[in-house]
Design a protein around this motif. Sequence first.
Motif, PDB file in Angstrom:
ATOM      1  N   GLY A 152       0.805  -1.227   0.000  1.00  0.00           N
ATOM      2  CA  GLY A 152       0.000   0.000   0.000  1.00  0.00           C
ATOM      3  C   GLY A 152       0.830   1.265   0.000  1.00  0.00           C
ATOM      4  O   GLY A 152       0.295   2.355  -0.161  1.00  0.00           O
ATOM      5  N   THR A 153       2.148   1.112   0.195  1.00  0.00           N
ATOM      6  CA  THR A 153       3.005   2.304   0.152  1.00  0.00           C
ATOM      7  C   THR A 153       3.971   2.173  -1.014  1.00  0.00           C
ATOM      8  O   THR A 153       4.136   1.088  -1.581  1.00  0.00           O
ATOM      9  CB  THR A 153       3.820   2.477   1.448  1.00  0.00           C
ATOM     10  OG1 THR A 153       4.804   1.429   1.502  1.00  0.00           O
ATOM     11  CG2 THR A 153       2.932   2.394   2.684  1.00  0.00           C
ATOM     12  N   SER A 154       4.592   3.267  -1.367  1.00  0.00           N
ATOM     13  CA  SER A 154       5.614   3.197  -2.422  1.00  0.00           C
ATOM     14  C   SER A 154       6.719   4.200  -2.097  1.00  0.00           C
ATOM     15  O   SER A 154       6.523   5.096  -1.267  1.00  0.00           O
ATOM     16  CB  SER A 154       4.984   3.493  -3.788  1.00  0.00           C
ATOM     17  OG  SER A 154       4.265   4.692  -3.721  1.00  0.00           O
ATOM     18  N   PRO A 155       7.874   4.039  -2.737  1.00  0.00           N
ATOM     19  CA  PRO A 155       8.972   4.954  -2.431  1.00  0.00           C
ATOM     20  C   PRO A 155       8.598   6.393  -2.793  1.00  0.00           C
ATOM     21  O   PRO A 155       7.857   6.609  -3.749  1.00  0.00           O
ATOM     22  CB  PRO A 155      10.117   4.461  -3.334  1.00  0.00           C
ATOM     23  CG  PRO A 155       9.718   3.113  -3.785  1.00  0.00           C
ATOM     24  CD  PRO A 155       8.230   3.082  -3.784  1.00  0.00           C
ATOM     25  N   THR A 156       9.094   7.310  -2.041  1.00  0.00           N
ATOM     26  CA  THR A 156       8.826   8.710  -2.370  1.00  0.00           C
ATOM     27  C   THR A 156      10.098   9.345  -2.897  1.00  0.00           C
ATOM     28  O   THR A 156      11.209   8.953  -2.530  1.00  0.00           O
ATOM     29  CB  THR A 156       8.350   9.501  -1.138  1.00  0.00           C
ATOM     30  OG1 THR A 156       9.262   9.253  -0.066  1.00  0.00           O
ATOM     31  CG2 THR A 156       6.958   9.078  -0.712  1.00  0.00           C
ATOM     32  N   ARG A 157       9.905  10.300  -3.766  1.00  0.00           N
ATOM     33  CA  ARG A 157      11.022  11.004  -4.386  1.00  0.00           C
ATOM     34  C   ARG A 157      11.897  11.639  -3.297  1.00  0.00           C
ATOM     35  O   ARG A 157      11.396  12.266  -2.356  1.00  0.00           O
ATOM     36  CB  ARG A 157      10.410  12.093  -5.264  1.00  0.00           C
ATOM     37  CG  ARG A 157      11.337  12.776  -6.209  1.00  0.00           C
ATOM     38  CD  ARG A 157      10.465  13.834  -6.902  1.00  0.00           C
ATOM     39  NE  ARG A 157      11.259  14.704  -7.725  1.00  0.00           N
ATOM     40  CZ  ARG A 157      11.445  14.501  -9.028  1.00  0.00           C
ATOM     41  NH1 ARG A 157      10.898  13.474  -9.613  1.00  0.00           N
ATOM     42  NH2 ARG A 157      12.180  15.348  -9.722  1.00  0.00           N
ATOM     43  N   CYS A 158      13.185  11.481  -3.455  1.00  0.00           N
ATOM     44  CA  CYS A 158      14.115  12.031  -2.465  1.00  0.00           C
ATOM     45  C   CYS A 158      14.169  13.548  -2.616  1.00  0.00           C
ATOM     46  O   CYS A 158      14.411  14.059  -3.714  1.00  0.00           O
ATOM     47  CB  CYS A 158      15.503  11.428  -2.670  1.00  0.00           C
ATOM     48  SG  CYS A 158      16.750  12.137  -1.600  1.00  0.00           S
ATOM     49  N   THR A 159      13.917  14.236  -1.514  1.00  0.00           N
ATOM     50  CA  THR A 159      13.884  15.698  -1.591  1.00  0.00           C
ATOM     51  C   THR A 159      15.299  16.284  -1.581  1.00  0.00           C
ATOM     52  O   THR A 159      15.523  17.385  -2.062  1.00  0.00           O
ATOM     53  CB  THR A 159      13.081  16.296  -0.413  1.00  0.00           C
ATOM     54  OG1 THR A 159      13.531  15.662   0.783  1.00  0.00           O
ATOM     55  CG2 THR A 159      11.594  16.030  -0.585  1.00  0.00           C
TER      56      THR A 159
END
Length: 374
Positions: A152-159
Amino acid sequence: MNEDYYELLGVSRDASTEEIKKAYRKLARTLHPDVNPDPDAAERFKKVSQAYETLSHEDKRRQYDMGGGPGMGDFPRGGAGFDFNDIFDMFAGASGMRGRNQGPVPRQRRGGDVLRRVKIELRDVVFGTEQQVAFRTAVLCERCSGSCCEPGTSPTRCTACNGSGHVQRVQQSLLGQMVTMAPCPTCEGHGDVIDKPCTGCSGHGRTATERTVTVRIPSGVENGTRIQLRGEGETGEAGGPSGDLYVELSVKSHEMFERDGDDLVTTVAVPMTTAALGATVPLETFDGVQELDIRPGSQPGEEVTLKGLGVTPLRRERRGDIRVVLDVDVPTSLTEQERELLEQFAALRGDEAERRKGHQGGPFAKLRERLQNL
Ligand SMILES: [Zn+2]
Ligand SMILES: [Zn+2]
């Protein structure tokens, strides 16, 4: 089927290491997943990299040339295998500074190869067999299917790097401002961050488990033969490609038969009288009990052949033979009656034996003749 490594790289068989490296770099520039998104190219890049991996190491290359198969010299002991990042580094090194024109570093890594040794019987060499091979290995995490994230989750773009996987470092030096690129420390160069790592695999995308694989062992294999099962090794990290499983065969020695090429050789002891008179004796073979014909007058060391009961060679139909070497048993002790009979027999044969020797010549023939004529 295995493709020829030299053909894959497009070099001749006597190419120097430098030529091999050059050929590989040229191919990597068009096939590397960072520059070519086509899945076919990725597959080809993998093969080409494998070829390079083998041919660039002197030992591995020598072994490959001798038909030993890929990378059999120093076998990776799980986990290591072929490292995608090594190649990445090499590729980056060839085209300039790492990271300048590169995207983020993929999380996927190829799984390690697995080597298992298996003991088989001589009978298995004769007919071929199937064996269950159990080993501890890494398999795809069922919970996240290799995504490394909680369902249900996915990687998020690295800020920190805006998804590029690289950060600029600005340094002041005597020569002025210097800008260098470095892998982003926040996302370790991946360009994205896993906020909720999968609890089933701690965010690795794979889990350790015991697996059993059925291996078909063809007839005619040798002691030390390695069977390669592509993709049956460890599952790669983060859903990366699987390594290979190698099954190394060790053939147990047999109490009766020894292998000689496609033939099976054994020695059978027959009584002196059987050798002289001839007989048919039973012989236990891998095809059941067979009749062994011993001709009258058989000599010690003479061979009797049973056609087509030997080993079935690899990739061929016609079987080798069983060769039976005759060992003639001479009695070591005699009863009185036996001795008398043998002496009578000797007396009967005596003249004839003498005469035959005379005809054959030899160093004592003349002397013997003279003694007989006295
Ligand atoms: Zn998982
Ligand atoms: Zn980052």
